[in-house]
Design a protein around this motif. Structure first.
Motif, PDB file in Angstrom:
ATOM      1  N   THR A 162       0.840  -1.201   0.000  1.00 48.29           N
ATOM      2  CA  THR A 162       0.000   0.000   0.000  1.00 48.29           C
ATOM      3  C   THR A 162       0.873   1.249   0.000  1.00 48.29           C
ATOM      4  OG1 THR A 162      -1.758  -1.178   1.160  1.00 48.29           O
ATOM      5  CG2 THR A 162      -1.837   1.227   1.220  1.00 48.29           C
ATOM      6  N   LEU A 163       1.924   1.233   0.788  1.00 46.13           N
ATOM      7  CA  LEU A 163       2.866   2.350   0.816  1.00 46.13           C
ATOM      8  C   LEU A 163       3.500   2.540  -0.562  1.00 46.13           C
ATOM      9  CD1 LEU A 163       4.392   4.431   2.625  1.00 46.13           C
ATOM     10  CD2 LEU A 163       6.103   2.653   2.970  1.00 46.13           C
ATOM     11  N   GLY A 164       3.896   1.449  -1.199  1.00 41.99           N
ATOM     12  CA  GLY A 164       4.477   1.518  -2.536  1.00 41.99           C
ATOM     13  C   GLY A 164       3.497   2.066  -3.567  1.00 41.99           C
ATOM     14  N   LEU A 165       2.254   1.632  -3.500  1.00 41.78           N
ATOM     15  CA  LEU A 165       1.242   2.145  -4.422  1.00 41.78           C
ATOM     16  C   LEU A 165       0.999   3.633  -4.204  1.00 41.78           C
ATOM     17  CD1 LEU A 165      -1.339  -0.778  -4.533  1.00 41.78           C
ATOM     18  CD2 LEU A 165      -0.136   0.213  -6.486  1.00 41.78           C
ATOM     19  N   ALA A 166       0.961   4.059  -2.944  1.00 36.47           N
ATOM     20  CA  ALA A 166       0.774   5.487  -2.644  1.00 36.47           C
ATOM     21  C   ALA A 166       1.949   6.299  -3.189  1.00 36.47           C
ATOM     22  CB  ALA A 166       0.625   5.702  -1.142  1.00 36.47           C
ATOM     23  N   ALA A 167       3.170   5.821  -2.960  1.00 33.35           N
ATOM     24  CA  ALA A 167       4.349   6.509  -3.479  1.00 33.35           C
ATOM     25  C   ALA A 167       4.305   6.586  -4.998  1.00 33.35           C
ATOM     26  CB  ALA A 167       5.627   5.803  -3.015  1.00 33.35           C
ATOM     27  N   ALA A 168       3.923   5.481  -5.640  1.00 31.17           N
ATOM     28  CA  ALA A 168       3.829   5.447  -7.103  1.00 31.17           C
ATOM     29  C   ALA A 168       2.797   6.458  -7.602  1.00 31.17           C
ATOM     30  CB  ALA A 168       3.473   4.042  -7.570  1.00 31.17           C
ATOM     31  N   CYS A 169       1.667   6.530  -6.935  1.00 39.38           N
ATOM     32  CA  CYS A 169       0.618   7.476  -7.330  1.00 39.38           C
ATOM     33  C   CYS A 169       1.100   8.917  -7.209  1.00 39.38           C
ATOM     34  CB  CYS A 169      -0.635   7.275  -6.480  1.00 39.38           C
ATOM     35  SG  CYS A 169      -1.544   5.781  -6.886  1.00 39.38           S
ATOM     36  N   PHE A 170       1.728   9.246  -6.085  1.00 41.27           N
ATOM     37  CA  PHE A 170       2.182  10.619  -5.872  1.00 41.27           C
ATOM     38  C   PHE A 170       3.289  11.021  -6.843  1.00 41.27           C
ATOM     39  CE2 PHE A 170       0.317  10.197  -1.528  1.00 41.27           C
ATOM     40  CZ  PHE A 170      -0.582  11.251  -1.638  1.00 41.27           C
ATOM     41  N   THR A 171       4.286  10.154  -7.048  1.00 42.30           N
ATOM     42  CA  THR A 171       5.385  10.538  -7.934  1.00 42.30           C
ATOM     43  C   THR A 171       4.927  10.610  -9.389  1.00 42.30           C
ATOM     44  OG1 THR A 171       6.172   8.237  -8.042  1.00 42.30           O
ATOM     45  CG2 THR A 171       7.224   9.678  -6.437  1.00 42.30           C
ATOM     46  N   THR A 172       4.027   9.741  -9.785  1.00 42.86           N
ATOM     47  CA  THR A 172       3.500   9.801 -11.149  1.00 42.86           C
ATOM     48  C   THR A 172       2.602  11.024 -11.307  1.00 42.86           C
ATOM     49  OG1 THR A 172       3.632   7.408 -11.350  1.00 42.86           O
ATOM     50  CG2 THR A 172       2.189   8.545 -12.897  1.00 42.86           C
ATOM     51  N   ALA A 173       1.742  11.266 -10.332  1.00 47.15           N
ATOM     52  CA  ALA A 173       0.843  12.425 -10.381  1.00 47.15           C
ATOM     53  C   ALA A 173       1.626  13.736 -10.402  1.00 47.15           C
ATOM     54  CB  ALA A 173      -0.117  12.400  -9.202  1.00 47.15           C
ATOM     55  N   ALA A 174       2.761  13.788  -9.731  1.00 48.45           N
ATOM     56  CA  ALA A 174       3.578  15.004  -9.712  1.00 48.45           C
ATOM     57  C   ALA A 174       4.107  15.341 -11.104  1.00 48.45           C
ATOM     58  CB  ALA A 174       4.740  14.842  -8.734  1.00 48.45           C
ATOM     59  N   PHE A 175       4.269  14.353 -11.936  1.00 46.47           N
ATOM     60  CA  PHE A 175       4.806  14.564 -13.277  1.00 46.47           C
ATOM     61  C   PHE A 175       3.724  14.946 -14.276  1.00 46.47           C
ATOM     62  CE2 PHE A 175       6.741  13.055 -17.283  1.00 46.47           C
ATOM     63  CZ  PHE A 175       7.897  13.817 -17.229  1.00 46.47           C
ATOM     64  N   VAL A 176       2.484  14.613 -14.004  1.00 48.08           N
ATOM     65  CA  VAL A 176       1.383  14.830 -14.950  1.00 48.08           C
ATOM     66  C   VAL A 176       1.177  16.304 -15.309  1.00 48.08           C
ATOM     67  CG1 VAL A 176      -1.127  14.586 -15.263  1.00 48.08           C
ATOM     68  CG2 VAL A 176       0.235  12.663 -14.422  1.00 48.08           C
TER      69      VAL A 176
END
Length: 110
Positions: A28-42
């Protein structure tokens, strides 16, 4: 009614161990990190695609960024880690689009 170990072994419902619960939390922590770092690039990708303006963006930076995300993607596939696979496939796609725009759009003179 049975109790104890015999009941757990014969139970149709698997019991969860502390390690499984911990690994779920880590995933869950990994998925949250993935969401935030990907969303930051959008937003950068959206703005660049929408305006077709690459002024101020470095081709070298985006080439290295794209290469890094592709290597993370291969690594994620190798270890079968969904957060790494999802985040880096999306981010690599966006970085590739921006890099393509940097390399193909001629900057407008001042």
């Amino acid at each position: 009614m049975r109790s104890g170990l015999a009941a757990r072994i014969n139970s149709p419902y698997p019991t969860r161990t502390c390690k499984q619960t911990y690994m779920d939390l880590i995933s869950t922590l990994g998925l949250a990190a993935a969401c935030f770092t990907t969303a930051a690039f959008v937003p950068q990708a959206y703005k660049t695609i929408k305006t077709k303006s690459t002024r101020g963006l470095s081709a070298g930076t985006y080439a290295l960024f794209f290469l890094g995300t592709m290597l993370w993607l291969v690594y994620g596939i190798y270890i079968k880690d969904l957060p790494i696979i999802l985040a880096n496939s999306i981010t690599a796609s966006l970085a590739a689009i921006i890099l393509y725009l940097i390399l193909t759009i001629k900057p407008k003179p001042d």
